[in-house]
Design an enzyme around this catalytic site. Structure first.
Site, PDB file in Angstrom:
ATOM      1  N   ASP A  31     -52.275  70.824 -19.582  1.00  0.00           N
ATOM      2  CA  ASP A  31     -51.231  71.851 -19.600  1.00  0.00           C
ATOM      3  C   ASP A  31     -49.934  71.239 -19.087  1.00  0.00           C
ATOM      4  OD1 ASP A  31     -50.784  74.991 -19.760  1.00  0.00           O
ATOM      5  OD2 ASP A  31     -49.725  74.243 -17.976  1.00  0.00           O
ATOM      6  N   ASN A  70     -38.246  76.588 -21.939  1.00  0.00           N
ATOM      7  CA  ASN A  70     -37.905  77.546 -22.999  1.00  0.00           C
ATOM      8  C   ASN A  70     -36.822  78.512 -22.528  1.00  0.00           C
ATOM      9  OD1 ASN A  70     -39.619  76.661 -25.017  1.00  0.00           O
ATOM     10  ND2 ASN A  70     -41.356  77.913 -24.328  1.00  0.00           N
ATOM     11  N   HIS A 129     -36.045  77.539 -27.052  1.00  0.00           N
ATOM     12  CA  HIS A 129     -37.342  77.231 -27.677  1.00  0.00           C
ATOM     13  C   HIS A 129     -37.283  75.957 -28.525  1.00  0.00           C
ATOM     14  CE1 HIS A 129     -39.629  80.791 -26.473  1.00  0.00           C
ATOM     15  NE2 HIS A 129     -38.487  81.474 -26.568  1.00  0.00           N
ATOM     16  N   ASP A 145     -40.049  73.258 -28.238  1.00  0.00           N
ATOM     17  CA  ASP A 145     -40.854  72.757 -29.363  1.00  0.00           C
ATOM     18  C   ASP A 145     -40.805  71.236 -29.430  1.00  0.00           C
ATOM     19  OD1 ASP A 145     -41.421  75.342 -29.947  1.00  0.00           O
ATOM     20  OD2 ASP A 145     -40.053  75.509 -31.669  1.00  0.00           O
ATOM     21  N   GLU A 171     -48.686  75.831 -24.355  1.00  0.00           N
ATOM     22  CA  GLU A 171     -48.464  74.459 -23.920  1.00  0.00           C
ATOM     23  C   GLU A 171     -49.751  73.781 -23.481  1.00  0.00           C
ATOM     24  OE1 GLU A 171     -47.463  77.138 -20.360  1.00  0.00           O
ATOM     25  OE2 GLU A 171     -47.360  77.187 -22.552  1.00  0.00           O
TER      26      GLU A 171
END
Length: 623
Positions: free
Chosen positions: A489, A497, A502, A506, A532
């Site tokens: 993680d 974000n 975002h 990404d 994630e």
């Protein structure tokens, strides 16, 4: 022998037999009639003499019969006449000088048997008829012989012998026979002409029918029969002509269209279009059934196997290859290759695998054949990797959605050329039928692949794991190998974000995916588990190796910087580790344990690798 010759032979033979039988019958009847007539005349003369002798005997005057005999001898054809008394007469009346005559065998036979005796002496020059008639004593009738002779009823008293010259009758008979023979021959000729006129329509129609049917066997239905008569033969001609016209208007048009059903026809040598059409239809039915079977196959691999088995089994090919084209990457992928020399992998140069345009069939979209031009494709290396035979190759492209999706390559020796060329059009038909199936299976595989991959990172997604899990666990159990389970993680990802957007988030996830794939082994699986979170499955890795790889992943992320519009960005990764099936016999239980270890890593400072231990498990947690 042709029917016309047979008919002429029959007519001639029948005529000759008729003439011969008629002549023989006439000759036999004429001869029998002539002999019977002469015999009847001789017996009449003999009875006349006997009658005269009887009358003279009754009158007591026995001298006049000599004058009678002398007069009878003057009759034309009567050569001799003799009266032969029996021994009984000689004893009763004595023998007169005129009665001295040695009886002939025929006369003796007549007196001994009491029956008329006949004989025919025939030479080249003359024909003499001899007859001897016995004179038998009887008390019945007009004269009672018992009045003069002391004998019993039926005693032979003597005989009369006659010799008659019938040479003139024979000559007349010959003339008559010749005339009759001429008439019979004339009649036979008329009969032959009549039979010929009767059989000619049959023979002509049969010969024309033979020609027309022969043309029809070759696929030409333009032949017609000439109507020679208005009977059943004429009806056969009319019916045949109507049949040929119907076939010409129907099948004739099929012949013109049937070749369009097969693209590759260079090997077609069948001149009989009817047989060719039947063969094409049969092959199309076979290809349609082949397509139906392929449509029921589970995946593209089974379809390719079916195609392979068809080429090797049904068509008996020894050397062939199938390539799948990846147009997006401009590459070829080898599906299968048969008949290669030892140590070789391809019948073509390896360049085509990474540069699809090097394949002439793929580049042009047309069938490529070295039958007429040996060096038509520079990429073919079949004659370089082996020097035993001068091999020929034919490459057939597979058109998928307007572009070349595959290439079937067939390789054969010169002595196999005729056999292979004869089936190339059929193979092309099968290829055309299976191409839509291949396209559908590839599309479904692509969709399935898309559905099981994360569109952003390109990693397998959780759906893939769920569908692949049974196969995966069964393989692990069969091989009895450990699997390291890494639950990863990204630390503090939500602020990225929220603060940077975002798009930056990404980009970080994509970078994480790249680092994960580069850090694990090629045999391992990396899955975007959600958000994630990433799941890595390290196959055949013990606990030590698993922890080593986990640390390598963590360190690689820590050392990496992610470029963003706001400048370089550094992130860290927390990893929870569990071992399957050592920690739990259930796979999802191990995933849960790895997730618990990940949670502990987050709680105890992040950016670390933490191995699951039993003390991390809380009573209210559920596997």
């Amino acid at each position: 022998m042709r029917l016309r010759s047979k008919s002429y032979l029959f007519i001639g033979g029948a005529t000759l037999v008729l003439v011969a039988v008629s002549l023989l019958a006439f000759l036999y009847a004429f001869r029998s009639f002539s002999i019977t007539t002469v015999g009847d005349q001789g017996q009449m003369a003999a009875k006349l003499v006997l009658g005269t002798l009887t009358q003279e005997m009754m009158s007591g005057n026995m001298e006049n019969h000599e004058s009678l005999i002398a007069g009878l001898k003057k009759t034309p054809g009567l050569m001799d006449i003799e009266i032969i008394p029996s021994e009984i007469i000689i004893k009763q009346f004595g023998q007169r000088p005129g009665d001295i005559h040695e009886p002939s065998l025929l006369e003796k036979q007549a007196m001994e048997t009491g029956r008329v005796a006949e004989k025919l002496d025939e030479t080249r020059d003359r024909v003499i008829y001899h007859v001897a008639i016995p004179y038998i004593a009887t008390s019945k009738g007009e004269v009672n012989c018992m009045q003069c002779h002391d004998v019993s009823e039926g005693t032979v008293l003597g005989a009369v012998g006659l010799s008659i010259d019938i040479t003139e009758q024979r000559e007349g008979g010959i003339i008559a026979v010749a005339l009759v023979a001429g008439l019979i021959l004339l009649f036979g000729g008329f009969m032959a002409i009549a039979l010929k006129r009767l059989l000619n329509p049959v023979v002509d129609t049969t010969e024309q029918l033979h020609t027309v049917v022969g043309m029809a066997e070759q696929g030409d239905f333009s032949g017609r029969l000439a109507k020679r008569s208005n009977d059943e033969i004429g009806a056969i001609a009319d019916q045949t002509n109507r049949l040929m016209a119907a076939l010409e208007s129907s099948l004739g048009n099929i012949f013109k269209e049937v070749k369009t059903l097969t693209k590759y026809t260079a090997g077609t040598s069948e001149k009989n279009l009817l047989k060719y059409t039947v063969e094409v239809v049969r092959n199309m039915v076979g290809a349609a059934r082949f397509k139906q079977m392929a449509e029921s196959d589970r995946d593209l691999g089974e379809v390719y196997k079916r195609l392979h088995d068809m080429l090797a089994g049904q068509f008996g090919l020894k050397r062939f290859s199938l390539y799948e084209v990846s147009n997006s990457k401009n590459r070829l992928r080898l599906i299968f290759a048969e008949g290669l020399p030892e140590g070789s992998n391809l019948w073509c140069e390896a360049e085509i695998m990474t540069e699809a345009e090097a394949c002439r069939a793929k580049r042009t979209g047309l069938a490529v054949s070295s039958i007429e031009e040996a060096d038509i494709c520079a990429s073919f290396c079949g004659n370089r990797i082996q020097d035993k035979q001068n091999l020929i190759h034919v490459c057939l492209p597979m058109l998928l959605s307007g572009s070349i999706g595959g290439v079937l390559q067939i390789i054969f020796a010169p002595e196999e050329a005729d056999e292979v060329q004869a089936i190339l059009s059929t193979i092309q038909t099968y290829l055309d039928e299976i191409t839509p199936v291949v396209e559908t299976k590839r599309l479904m595989a692509s969709l399935r692949e898309s559905a099981m991959r994360d569109a952003m990172t390109g990693l397998y997604n959780r759906r893939f794991l769920e569908e692949y899990l049974d196969t995966f666990t069964a393989d692990v159990a069969r091989r009895a190998v450990p699997v390291g389970v890494l639950m990863c993680d990204v630390d503090f990802f939500k602020p990225v974000n929220d603060a940077l957007g975002h798009e930056i988030g990404d980009s970080v996830l994509k970078g994480m995916a790249v680092i994960l794939k580069q850090s694990v082994r090629a045999s391992d699986l990396v899955i975007r588990y959600g958000g994630e979170e990433f799941l890595a499955l390290l196959i055949n890795a013990d606990e030590e190796k698993t922890l080593e790889i986990a640390e390598r992943v963590r360190a690689a992320v820590e050392a990496n910087t992610f470029p963003t519009a706001s400048g370089p960005l550094s992130k860290t990764l927390s990893i929870g580790v569990a071992m399957y099936p050592a920690d739990n016999e259930g796979f999802w239980g191990c995933v849960k344990f790895a997730d618990v270890a990940l949670y502990q890593a987050k709680e105890t400072g992040r950016n670390k690798v933490l191995r699951f231990t039993k003390d991390m498990w809380k009573e209210d947690d559920q596997v």
